[in-house]
Each structure stands twice: as C-alpha cells, then as structure tokens.
Design a protein around this motif. Structure first.
Motif, PDB file in Angstrom:
ATOM      1  N   SER B 159     -18.574   7.679-110.251  1.00  0.00           N
ATOM      2  CA  SER B 159     -19.750   7.852-109.374  1.00  0.00           C
ATOM      3  C   SER B 159     -20.227   9.303-109.390  1.00  0.00           C
ATOM      4  O   SER B 159     -21.409   9.585-109.199  1.00  0.00           O
ATOM      5  CB  SER B 159     -19.418   7.421-107.951  1.00  0.00           C
ATOM      6  OG  SER B 159     -18.339   8.182-107.481  1.00  0.00           O
ATOM      7  N   SER B 199     -27.228   5.595-105.742  1.00  0.00           N
ATOM      8  CA  SER B 199     -26.322   4.670-105.066  1.00  0.00           C
ATOM      9  C   SER B 199     -26.514   3.245-105.583  1.00  0.00           C
ATOM     10  O   SER B 199     -25.546   2.518-105.835  1.00  0.00           O
ATOM     11  CB  SER B 199     -26.618   4.769-103.575  1.00  0.00           C
ATOM     12  OG  SER B 199     -25.819   3.940-102.870  1.00  0.00           O
ATOM     13  N   SER B 202     -25.290   3.055-109.305  1.00  0.00           N
ATOM     14  CA  SER B 202     -23.826   3.142-109.453  1.00  0.00           C
ATOM     15  C   SER B 202     -23.134   1.884-108.939  1.00  0.00           C
ATOM     16  O   SER B 202     -22.042   1.550-109.387  1.00  0.00           O
ATOM     17  CB  SER B 202     -23.283   4.374-108.739  1.00  0.00           C
ATOM     18  OG  SER B 202     -23.504   4.266-107.354  1.00  0.00           O
TER      19      SER B 202
END
Lengths: 722, 325
Positions: B159, B199, B202
C-alpha cells in the motif's frame, strides 16, 4: 429525412464532436492555467506570507516549559526576553531586545560590600539590573479586555459566555497593556512554581537567591496567588526596572536572559487560562501564548496548521545596520535600518513525511527546506575539494544552499566507572586512545551523514569561545597535522597503543580471547543495523569484539542512570555560546550515575574539575582561553569520549527568500526574513502547470480494451438457439 | 431484539474491562511512571524532584493496581488503574499527560478521518462490486482473465507503493491535485481526491476478487436460471437478483468496519498530512502518553463491539428469515 440528409447531418455532428474533442485536447495540453495543486487558500493582496511546515506538534508553547528547537521556532517569535543575539555579527553577541541597554552586574562580598568581581571566590552574590524600554505593548488578547468600568471582561467566564467559544479567536474583545518589569518578575516566579514543572527549575534553584524556598512555599498554592507572593532574589525596583540576585558569580546567567524562559509573562494570562471551562476546551497558555514579540499565534491547530500573524502592537525594532565582513556583499544589509518584521503572516503546515514535503518544496509551496537523506543526492553534490554545491536542477530553480556547522556534538562515550573501559591509569587511557583512532569518523560522516558534519577535535564545537581551528586545535592523540590538514593516525599506531594497554592484537590476557566490549544503544530498528555493523567493523580493526546491546529507549536511559553501560552514543546541543555549557558535561559532580547530572560518562578528574570551577566564573580573556586549552588537553589525553561529530546543517531556500544567514543561537530569526511574493507567484505558475494528456490516454486505452468484450457480449445476447 | 441488544451491551462490559486491564498491564510493563515523566519533561536538566513533581501532578505517584496502605475499597480506588480507567466507562477520557482534553481532541480529529474513510469505503465498495459484476458478466472471456491478472497484481503491491506512486504521478508529474494537506469544509475536497483514489485502487484487487467469488456462487443457483428463463437480460439478472442475494456476506464485511472508520488510517493520514485519529494513537505511544493510549484502545474496542452488533442487526433487515433472540 433522406439518407443523404441523414449522412450530411451525421457528418456535421461528427465534425463538431471532433472539433470539440480537439479543442478540449488543445485546451488541456496547451493553455496556461492556474495551478490545480496549490494547497493554500487565496491570500489577500499585498499580504506577505511565509510557508513553512512542522512534522510534530510542539509539546509546549509556555515559555516556562518549552525547551526544544521545534517549540522555540514558535515561541521565539512571540515571547521576548530582555536580551537577544545580534543577527549578523559573529562571534555571537548579546544585545538588548526589550531591555533599554545591556544589563548592569554588581558584585557583593559576604559583608554586602560592592566589589569588582574579578576574584570569583570573593563574590557572595551578584545583582543583575535590567531596565526595559517603556511603551512596549502586549499582543491583543482577551485576557487583557476590560469593560467600561475597567474590570477584566473574561476573567470570570460563565457557562453562557463559554457556549460559543471553541478557540481563542472566538472571543469578541481583545485588549492589551504596557509591558512592565513585574511581568519579567512574574515569569521567574513561574519557573519556580512546582505545578508548571519548568525544566530549568532544578538549575535555577542553584543560582537565583530564594528560588528553592519560593518553590517550597508555593507547593500547594494555586497559580492565582503567584503574583502577590514575593521571591527574595527577584524584585521589580521600578515600573521598568527589575533586579535578579544570583548566588556567587555566574557570568553565563546573561545568556539565560536571551532565552524564552526569561521572557515577560502577564499575570492576566495565567488568571484567564486557569478558568476550568477554558481548560476543558483545550484553551490553555501552553496552547495560546501571550507575548510582546513581532508575531502572535492566531490559529493553533497542530493537527493541521499553525498560523502566526504580525503583531499590530509590536514595538519599534529595526534591521541591523552593521554586520560582519562580507554581509553587505551578500546582500544581508539591503534592508538595513528598515522596520521589522517584514512578513505579515507565517503559515506552518503539518507535514509528517519527507517525500511529500520535499516535492511540495520543489513545487514552490514551501519557501525553505532541510535535506533528508532520501533527497540529498538530488539536491547536493560535492566538489573534488569536498565542498558542497547544488546540483544543476536546483541551480536552475534558483534555489540557495546554506550550510553551517552546528553548535552540537555527538560523541561515543566510555563509561568511566566500567572496570574494563573506564579508569584513569595510563593503560586505560591508551586503550581509549586506540579506540579513538580506530573509530574512523571521517568515514562515518561520509557513509551515514552524506558528508554533513566535521570530525570533532575536542569537546567544543566551532562557534563556541575557546574553539581553535587549524593545527593548534587538533586532537594530537588521534590526528597528525599533515599538509595543512588533520590526518587520522594509522591503525598501526592504534594497535601499538592497544598493545601498550595490555591487549596485544586485541587479545584479553585474562581470557586469552578477543577483548569483548558492549555497545548500548536505543536504536534497535532494522534501519540502524548498518550503522551498528559499521561500529563492529571499526573495533574489529583492533581485534576487539563489539557486542551490540540494543534495547528500548527507557531501558537505555535506565542503564545510563545506573552507570551500567559500557559504550554508547550521546549528544549535546548548546544552550548558549559559552564553553561552560560543554565542559560541564564532564565535570565530576555532574556525574549521571552518582548525582543524576549531565556527565553521562561519569568522568571525574580533580585537575579538570578544578580548572572547570575556575574557568566557569571567568569572563572571556586570554587567561580563560589558556585554561580552556588546558582542559581540552586533559580530556584528549584521558579520552572519556571519542569526540565524534559536529553536525553540519544544510538548508535550501528558494530564490524569493531573503536575508538568510545562519544564526544558531537566535530563536527569533523570523522577523529578519523577507519574501518576494511576486517572484514566488510567478515561479509557482511556471512550475505547476497541470498535465492532462496522460489521463486522456488512460481512458482511451481502457475504452479500447473493453470495447471488443462489449461487442462480444452484445453478439451473445443476440444469439438464438438453433 | 431490544433484549438481544441489552444482553450484548451487558456482555461488552466485562470485555471492555478486560481490554482495559490488558492495555494497562502491557503499557506499564514497558513504561514506568518515571519513564513517562522523563519523556514529558524532556532531556535536559531533569532532576529527581522534577520527576516526583510530575508524577504527583498527574496522579502517577499511586500504586498501579493495589494500594496496600489504604483500607477497604480505597485499596482499589487509590490506584493508578482505578483513577485513570473508571472514567472511560462514562466516556470521560480525561486529560492527556501533556495536558490536553482527550475528548475534545477526539471530537476534533474524528471528522477528517471520517472525511477520508467514508468516501473511500463507499467509492471502493461501488468500484469493487462493479468490477466484480463485470468479471461475472464477461466470464470466460479475455476481459475476465485480464481483470483477474490485474487484481492479483494490485493485491501484490504494498500500500505504501500506491501512496508514493500516486503522489508522484498524480501530484508531482500531472500536478492535478495537492500532494498532501488538508483544509476545512468544501476546501477539503481537493485534498481528499488523491487519497481516495489511492485507497480505492489499492483495495480493488482483493475486494473485486472477493465479490466475484460471492457472485459466481450465486449465478449458478436455480433462481438465476429461472430469471434467465423468464427472458431477463444478463445485466438485469446480475443487478436485480444476484446482487441482492449476495448482500449478506457483503454486509458482514462492510457494517463491521463502519464504526472503525472513525479511528482513521495511520499510513494514509500520515502521508497526506490529514489530521485524523489514525496517527493520534501512534503519536501517543511514541510520546508514552498513557492517557491517550488507553482512551484510544478503549474507544477502538467499543466501536468494534458496536460494529459486530450492527452487523447482527443488519442481517435482520436484509434477510427476513433471520431473527435475533
């Protein structure tokens, strides 16, 4: 509609679509537009703003508590002690700030008679008389607001008044009043007040007359009674004059008077913030300072940003008209005589990570930046002579580099209480000298610090009185002077010393195996492993086995307090530019293990201690300088430290940032800074034009990849069962 | 259902007490009140007297769990544990060791966390479901295969890479949004675009594959065959029937995390300088501020229990066959 008309209509529609698409593309690719990535709101015309950042919120903004550089970055601009350091002159020179003139010191003997003070042993106490300038006003603040009858407006807040208050700015009325000597006296009482827990209370009780007794008396008293309780050694002798009485002679006390600890504090501030309703809303003096300085804090949201605004009531202060040689040539006197400060607003933005911070600096959204090791190679390169210079990319952007050797030292300490590595015999001295030669700090600086440091030759860093440059200043036990430069002695010399110390080839005669030493560190992370391995290799050059004992910070501190460590790394940053502030780190009675002092290696040499006691009470003079050199020599011979590194700070400034001169002592540098806002605006436009075409490309590629599947799906839907 | 909720709340009390004791013990195994005092007082010139003063001012001069010098109930009450923990059950978080009102800090910092987490969850959910349905719609085609490969690649990347890559590509190269920062009100939008995109991307790999599995399980069922036999298009079948019937496992995953959205995301908030709750706990641990640590752990536990309860309740809404008793 005929087929021909239809096709003609379609072609017109298609043409207009293509034209539209093409115009959008041209617009997106070609035209110049306002930056989309500007993280700031629009600023009012004519307002000069400086953009800076902070990685961690300052723990304290109360000048009685704050003691770290990130706290001083704020309160140094808000609070004003009576003295300050000259911005341009070197060596560092104290000048009046709110004081009318430099302070007067009177010395008294035990009989209360005035003496000249040359003989420190005769001095029973010293009186520091400080006169402040009349007419200085505190910043606008609700604590000073009064109603028409002269009563303080916000000192008895009820629930109704508190209802709409979330931050200090929610108070409608703000007042001010003149700074008087009592405000300085009050602040010194605050240093003694036990509930404030000032970090220098322990030091000051050794010097200020009546300080400890006052603290004892105030143990269970509320802060509101502080102003009316007398402190014997600190008294206002007039509206604008006060006197501080010091036990014996303590010439370094004047340096404390340039630190925010001794800034003025109005009693109204404590009375105002002591109200429980405000404490519940986190409106405290530790969060919202009240000073007389060039700036005041208008927004304090350390989760996002902190904003300083120019204090509209700031007294007259002007940019210095003299500096040192070369300042005029460097443009540092271009603003000579102009009224300070130059900047209207300073915006500190929370930026926790280095990468976004660095990129925003390159985009022009921060005016200055340090250099993290990740971006060092991008910013700086070294010439053949070892001088640092900017990379072509930085020079192209007009960025300026400023370097300065800090008044700090990081050393490798030997615990002098340890049976193996400590002690004062010639053999023990030779063992430590051998290690001092083997641990190659030139290599350390090159590998782990990107060249940002100079190997220390003694306790004193450059810039501190008593530091000597050149051949006279080298550590002769570790270096030779070769071709105008210090050259580390060879490892053969170190091996010879080790053999003379009783460890030939690093073999411990008791065990018949390699001498084993223990290195205590709180750096247990994977990132620290290369550094620890490097230390291991340095000791291995002598055949010594070094075992790293990594632990957490609390346990490490505990070991230091107990004196149970053997080798460790420690550091010190100068409080003030006097050698006493470094030599006291090795003064016997300051032993950490015995007395909880700052002497972490627990060094105790009667000759050194005697010289220290003499030197600390002396004014700067050739005699003092000679004693300093004697002390340096004792330490170099005894080698309780491997005098590691004096770090070098590297800072980058954009071309619009003016009046840059490193001043490692002054905390109030901001008022001298000037920004050319128009140039910054122009550069930001130039550097931040948005680029759209890759997005268009991505969408086109996506559409192309999905289109055959959609066609296949439609075909499947239209299929019939045969 | 009311009885069920009351029972669950009653179960939560010993659970929270246990969490509290565990946090307390773990914290004080590593840190002593002396360590905490030293951390707060700084490095220079710290005397024993200053440390004792600090402990006295902050109530850390009491015994940890049992005060043998007192009598009766005071043996329990005159301890650090009692003095510092009992207020939590009334949601009185008290004052941090650095002198801040924790409740006020939490109420300020939870909104930026929510501003980031809620859109990330909603947009992420929509994108994941859409991609998963698309894979099901185009199953056995090159598009499904390509998307699965893409999902596996997305899942395999750290991430942190998305964050740094996103900031580099969209913030630095394309210069479309600020690289980091935050502002209040609508001005926050431009700062949230990039972290939300990152976000969503990922989380896409794992999310889309998980939902695809759920949908594939459903599409083989009889009611789907019936729907197709009625002449509904594949899109209608997927959106009207399959999606509805796959809601229970989707809800299980989503509702349970809803309350935890308040707690924020540590890495995202740190890299984008979003002033949320994500970094609040970590900063407190680094500063050895026990008052904040225990408050945040307690709050996290309460929200997790709340999330589980909400999940149970939500089952009764989406599936009439489920009854809470």
């Amino acid at each position: 509609m005929t087929h021909q008309m239809m096709s003609s209509f379609l072609s017109v529609k298609m043409r207009s679509q293509v034209c539209f698409f093409y115009s959008v593309l041209v617009f997106l690719v070609g035209c110049e537009m306002a930056p989309l990535n500007n993280p700031y709101r629009k600023v009012e015309p004519g307002v000069s703003v400086l953009y800076s950042s902070f990685a961690e919120r300052p723990k304290h903004l109360d000048p009685a508590k704050a003691y770290s550089s990130n706290e001083y970055a704020f309160i140094g601009q808000i609070y004003e002690p009576p003295l300050q350091y000259h911005y341009l002159k070197r060596p560092y020179q104290l000048i009046p700030l709110t004081a009318e003139k430099m302070l007067t010191v009177k010395y008294y003997n035990r009989l209360g008679q005035i003496i000249d003070g040359k003989d420190a042993a005769q001095v029973a106490y010293s009186d520091y008389l400080i006169s402040i300038k009349p007419g200085i006003q505190f910043q606008p603040h609700p604590a000073f607001s009064r109603d028409e009858k002269g009563r303080l407006l916000y000192h008895h807040l009820n629930a109704e008044q508190l209802d709409g208050i979330d931050v200090l700015g929610d108070f409608e009325q703000r007042g001010s009043r003149e700074l008087v000597a009592e405000d300085y006296v009050y602040q010194i009482k605050r240093l003694a007040y036990p509930k404030i827990q000032s970090p220098i209370a322990g030091v000051m009780q050794n010097y200020i007359v009546g300080f400890a007794e006052f603290a004892e008396k105030m143990q269970d008293q509320p802060i509101t009674v502080l102003k009316d309780m007398p402190l014997d050694g600190v008294q206002a002798t007039g509206r604008y004059q006060y006197r501080i009485r010091i036990k014996g002679k303590y010439p370094q006390f004047k340096f404390w008077l340039a630190m925010p600890f001794f800034a003025a504090m109005p009693w109204e501030a404590d009375a105002f913030y002591a109200q429980p309703g405000l404490i519940d809303k986190n409106i405290t003096l530790d969060w919202y300072p009240v000073g007389t300085g060039p700036y005041y804090l208008t927004e304090n949201n350390p989760n996002r940003r902190m904003v300083l605004e120019k204090n509209p009531l700031f007294h007259d202060e002007f940019y210095p008209i003299v500096g040192e040689a070369g300042d005029k040539r460097n443009g540092l006197l271009a603003d000579a005589g102009k009224k300070l400060p130059f900047i209207d607003r300073v915006m500190y933005v929370l930026e926790k990570e280095n990468i976004p911070y660095w990129n925003k600096f390159l985009q022009g959204y921060y005016d200055a930046s340090g250099i993290a090791s990740d971006s060092f190679d991008q910013a700086v390169q070294f010439t053949g002579e070892g001088d640092a210079k900017l990379t072509p990319m930085m020079r192209e952007k007009g960025i300026q580099l400023q370097t300065a050797v800090t008044t700090s030292v990081f050393y490798l300490g030997f615990n002098m209480l340890d049976k193996v590595i400590g002690g004062y015999s010639e053999q023990k001295q030779k063992l430590r000298q051998a290690i001092s030669i083997a641990v190659n700090y030139e290599e350390y600086i090159a590998i782990f610090m990107n060249g940002r440091g100079v190997p220390a030759q003694g306790v004193l860093p450059p810039g501190i009185y008593g530091y000597q440059d050149g051949k006279a200043g080298i550590n002769p036990f570790v270096y030779d002077w070769v071709k105008g430069k210090p050259k580390r002695k060879s490892i053969a010399v170190a091996r010879q010393l080790l053999a003379e110390a009783g460890y030939p080839n690093g073999i411990d005669p008791v065990t018949g195996e390699a001498l084993t030493l223990y290195f205590d560190t709180a750096s247990a992370s994977v990132d620290e492993r290369p550094r620890m391995n490097w230390f291991r290799k340095q000791f291995a050059k002598l055949g010594i086995k070094l075992i790293i004992r990594a632990t957490d910070y609390n346990r490490f501190q505990q070991k230091m307090r107990q004196g149970s460590g053997q080798l460790f790394i420690w550091g010190w940053n100068a409080d003030y530019p006097d050698p006493e502030n470094f030599f006291f780190l090795l003064y016997g009675p300051n032993s950490k293990a015995k007395n909880g002092g700052e002497n972490a290696v627990n060094y105790e040499n009667p000759d050194y201690d005697r010289l220290f006691e003499k030197m600390r009470n002396m004014d700067n003079s050739p005699e003092r300088l000679a004693i300093i050199q004697q002390m340096q020599q004792i330490l170099r011979r005894d080698a309780p430290w491997v005098f590691g590194v004096n770090p070098k700070s590297f800072s980058l400034f954009h071309s619009w940032y003016k009046n840059i001169k490193p001043n490692l002592m002054a905390n109030n540098r901001l008022k001298y800074t000037r920004i050319e806002a128009d140039l910054r605006k122009q550069k930001r436009y130039q550097w931040n034009q948005p680029v759209f075409w890759p997005l268009v490309l991505i969408f086109v590629l996506l559409a192309i990849s999905v289109y055959p599947a959609i066609r296949a799906y439609r075909r499947r839907l239209q299929e019939t069962i045969v | 259902m009311i009885q069920y909720i009351i029972r669950r709340v009653a179960y939560a009390i010993p659970l929270l007490l246990a969490v509290n004791i565990l946090t307390f013990v773990l914290f004080f195994v590593v840190n002593s009140p002396d360590d905490m005092a030293r951390m707060q007082l700084g490095q220079k010139h710290v005397t024993e007297q200053a440390i004792n003063n600090w402990k006295h001012q902050h109530g850390y001069d009491l015994p940890l769990l049992w005060n043998a010098e007192q009598s009766g109930l005071e043996k329990l009450r005159q301890t650090i544990f009692y003095q510092k923990s009992i207020g939590l059950f009334l949601f009185d978080f008290g004052i941090s060791d650095s002198g801040r009102n924790i409740g006020h800090d939490i109420s300020e910092r939870m909104w930026p966390s929510l501003a980031l987490a809620l859109p990330s969850l909603i947009v992420g959910l929509l994108v994941n479901i859409t991609v998963a349905l698309m894979m099901v719609l185009f199953r056995n085609s090159y598009l499904e295969l390509g998307t699965i490969v893409l999902c596996v690649i997305l899942m395999s990347i750290s991430s942190l890479f998305y964050i740094i890559g996103g900031q580099f590509f969209i913030g630095k190269i394309l210069k479309l949004v600020p690289i980091s920062g935050y502002d209040s009100g609508f001005s926050a939008i431009k700062f949230l675009i990039l972290p939300i995109i990152i976000s969503v991307i990922s989380g896409l790999g794992a999310g889309a594959r998980w939902y695809r599995t759920l949908f594939l399980e459903e599409v083989e069922k009889d009611y789907v065959r019936t729907a197709r036999a009625k002449g509904l298009s594949e899109v209608q079948v997927l959106f009207r029937h399959v999606l509805k019937n796959a809601m229970i496992p989707i809800l299980t995953g989503v509702v349970v995390v809803l309350p935890l959205l308040f707690m924020g995301s540590l890495i995202m908030e740190s890299f984008f300088s979003i002033p949320g709750l994500g970094s609040y706990t970590i900063d407190a641990i680094n500063r050895q501020d026990f008052a904040i640590v225990r408050s945040m752990v307690f709050l996290g536990s309460v929200l997790y229990i709340l999330g589980l309860l909400m999940t149970d309740i939500s089952y009764t809404w989406v599936d009439p066959r489920v009854r809470l008793s």
